[in-house]
Design an enzyme around this catalytic site. Structure first.
Site, PDB file in Angstrom:
ATOM      1  NE  ARG A   1       9.052 -11.284  -2.376  1.00 34.88           N
ATOM      2  CZ  ARG A   1       7.948 -10.931  -1.728  1.00 34.88           C
ATOM      3  NH1 ARG A   1       7.997 -10.456  -0.497  1.00 34.88           N
ATOM      4  NH2 ARG A   1       6.779 -11.024  -2.316  1.00 34.88           N
TER       5      ARG A   1
ATOM      6  CB  THR B   1       4.904  -5.601   4.853  1.00 36.05           C
ATOM      7  OG1 THR B   1       4.410  -6.746   4.155  1.00 36.05           O
ATOM      8  CG2 THR B   1       6.258  -5.225   4.310  1.00 36.05           C
TER       9      THR B   1
ATOM     10  CB  SER C   1       7.843  -8.014  -3.372  1.00 32.51           C
ATOM     11  OG  SER C   1       7.653  -7.096  -2.327  1.00 32.51           O
ATOM     12  CB  SER C   2       3.637  -4.455  -3.525  1.00 35.39           C
ATOM     13  OG  SER C   2       2.809  -5.251  -4.308  1.00 35.39           O
TER      14      SER C   2
ATOM     15  N   GLY D   1       1.802  -2.676   3.551  1.00 35.44           N
ATOM     16  CA  GLY D   1       0.477  -2.463   2.958  1.00 35.44           C
ATOM     17  C   GLY D   1       0.228  -3.272   1.706  1.00 35.44           C
TER      18      GLY D   1
HETATM   19  N1  GLY Z   1       4.227  -9.539   1.032  1.00 36.01           N
HETATM   20  C1  GLY Z   1       3.959  -8.256   0.555  1.00 36.01           C
HETATM   21  C2  GLY Z   1       4.841  -7.869  -0.564  1.00 36.01           C
HETATM   22  O1  GLY Z   1       5.949  -8.356  -0.663  1.00 36.01           O
HETATM   23  O2  GLY Z   1       4.464  -7.075  -1.375  1.00 36.01           O
END
Ligand code: GLY
Length: 559
Positions: free
Chosen positions: A99, A371, A442-443, A463
């Site tokens: 990340r 993403t 993040s998701s 998404g």
């Molecule tokens: N940038 C989308 C996420 O990391 O959730």
């Protein structure tokens, strides 16, 4: 006429195994040796050709990501970051966190004006929106699990950048729509911008990106984090308001995280831990569903849909309060996943009546899904799920001058001010406040599932905040409702994220069900699509079924 000779061993080129000027796209397939599902047919083909040449799923993951950085600039990247979840054929789990992190010069209130108002424009576009990129560190942290030398894995991407590749109508439109933003947020002319409009069938050649990839091929991670590439990136920062420094780049490291593991109806689910919220949300929601007999309530019945909506609401409320980078914030993982706690939370809703998110400060959903995810499996039994991102479409829209790659706008995934929604409408608090070197929440939810301790499902999607819910619904569709992999992936999805207190549904979500949800008191919002799920399902005999999402130009390849 090519400016250079094709090498016999070259994998990419006109008439070669991966022909950048011929676009064939396979949406699903059954294979027995190995398969890749990704957002772009050329990238999936590169991954499979690498496996045919003796590489395993980890080799393919490296080569596919690099190919995506060339042919899928909307989200594929070397200027962003992501998570890789892997399981080797011997059963070793790998949770690689690459990340982005906040630059050292970042500070909690850096996106607030003098009156304390959030300046989303600065966290979403241009130089100040970028976190320190992690992707290249992630590729090299994956390498010990691969079999082939790195130069073989990166060469297809270099060739794709040098030969160029044929644009689809959607890709041409994406570049045309973003032209003004590329010009506004970049300081030099890039390959993405030309005088006339891009047309379907045009060739996108990226010479500067090819040179950057060659530096990475020849010097390893130092070819990105030090030397010429680092100089170009820092020079780009200094031409505007950017703050990423040479020290930020030099000190960036990918980290190993311990994956989240839990049982769901006899299957072992493996998810990505913080700094992703994805694994926790998937685990919370599935645990809240564990004693509900969804299969008897019926696929997309109002009862099963309501249970899922209410479970998602609860998990996203916890996300906003409790989740952040675990190196900076004590995330109460055990408490959040405690069965007793989750059972109590699920007693709060009334069947047939919409629940209410306690805080009514609503943000907006964004439809952005930029993403990208890749799912890979090889015949040895290695499983790899990678989700990687620039955040928004084409990230910050800043192309590093002379280096040809786009930077992320991942700083917007921090909570730039408590309670202020980010581009996905998600709110956060102290847990996800900005601090130097901290990773933004993040998701992304790369997910693996084992059945009887054997590989069963590899799944993930882009998404934004809809990522965990797409993964959850794909899993529930397979495990509870016994849908085929193609149906599980393509059936219309829905999403609730606590705030805004709205149920997002895909436009082809059954109208009768929409009417029933409205009658229960839910507010609905139609979205064109939710996610681009890349799914691989392995049956008990080892047959591999790969499915690319019908919502985009995603494609599978296999053998
Ligand atoms: N940038 C989308 C996420 O990391 O959730």
């Amino acid at each position: 006429m090519l400016g250079f000779a094709l090498q016999a061993q070259q994998l990419v080129g006109p008439g070669k195994a991966v022909d950048p000027y011929k676009r064939t796209s396979q949406k699903s397939g059954v294979f027995n040796q190995g398969a890749v599902a990704s957002a772009h047919p050329l990238a999936s083909q590169v991954g499979v050709e690498i496996m045919k040449r003796g590489g395993n799923a980890f080799d393919a993951a490296i080569a596919t990501q690099l190919a995506l950085a060339v042919v899928y600039p909307i989200a594929g990247n070397i200027g962003g970051g992501g998570f890789l979840l892997g399981r080797t054929a011997k059963g070793e789990l790998l949770g690689l966190d690459f990340r982005e992190k906040a630059p050292m010069a970042a500070s909690r209130d850096m996106y607030l004006d003098k009156q304390g108002n959030a300046q989303n424009e600065l966290s979403q576009n241009g130089h100040l929106a970028s976190g320190v990129p992690g992707t290249v560190a992630g590729l090299f942290a994956t390498l010990p699990y691969a079999k082939l030398p790195f130069n073989e894995l990166i060469q297809p991407a270099i060739d794709l950048a040098e030969f160029g590749f044929t644009l689809s109508q959607n890709e041409a439109t994406g570049l045309n729509w973003t032209k003004q933003s590329f010009q506004k947020y970049s300081t030099q002319v890039s390959a993405f911008v030309k005088n006339t409009e891009w047309q379907e069938g045009d060739t996108l050649v990226q010479k500067e990106l090819a040179s950057t990839l060659k530096r990475i091929r020849d010097k390893g991670a130092k070819g990105f984090y030090r030397g010429k590439t680092a100089q170009l990136l820092v020079a780009e920062m200094s031409r505007r308001n950017g703050i990423i420094s040479k020290k930020d780049l030099r000190e960036y490291e990918a980290k190993n995280r311990t994956p989240i593991r839990f049982n769901y109806k006899g299957n072992e689910v493996i998810g990505f831990p913080p700094p992703s919220s994805g694994g926790i949300i998937v685990a919370q929601v599935l645990n809240m569903l564990a004693d509900r007999k969804l299969e008897t309530l019926g696929f997309q019945s109002e009862k099963s849909v309501q249970i899922l909506i209410e479970a998602e609401r609860i998990a996203f409320a916890d996300r906003a309060e409790h989740l952040g980078d675990p190196d900076y914030w004590q995330v109460p993982v055990e408490k959040l996943l405690n069965t007793g706690y989750l059972t109590t939370r699920m007693t709060d809703f009334t069947a047939g009546k919409a629940g209410k998110s306690s805080d009514t400060k609503a943000g907006n959903f964004s439809e952005s899904s930029e993403t990208t995810h890749l799912s890979i499996y090889d015949k040895e039994g290695n499983m790899v799920a990678v989700t990687t991102t620039l955040n928004g479409a084409y990230g910050s829209k800043t192309v590093v001058g002379g280096a040809g790659f786009l930077l992320n706008n991942e700083m917007d995934d921090f909570s730039i001010k408590a309670g202020v929604p980010n581009m996905y409408g998600a709110v956060g608090s102290k847990a996800n406040a900005i601090a130097p070197n901290k990773r933004m929440l993040s998701s992304m939810s790369p997910t693996l599932v084992l059945k009887d301790n054997k590989p069963y499902i590899i799944v993930g999607t882009p998404g934004g905040t809809t990522i965990p819910t797409s993964v959850i619904q794909t899993l529930v569709n397979l495990i509870d409702f016994k849908l085929s992999p193609v149906e599980a992936n393509s059936s219309p999805k829905f999403h609730h994220q606590w705030l805004p207190d709205v149920v997002a549904v895909e436009k082809d979500f059954p109208q009768a069900l929409q009417d029933r949800l409205i009658a229960m008191g839910y507010t609905l919002r139609l979205l064109d699509s939710i996610g681009r799920t890349e799914l691989i399902v392995i049956d008990a005999k080892g047959t591999i079924q790969a499915v690319a999402d019908i919502r985009g130009e995603d494609a599978v390849a296999g053998f």
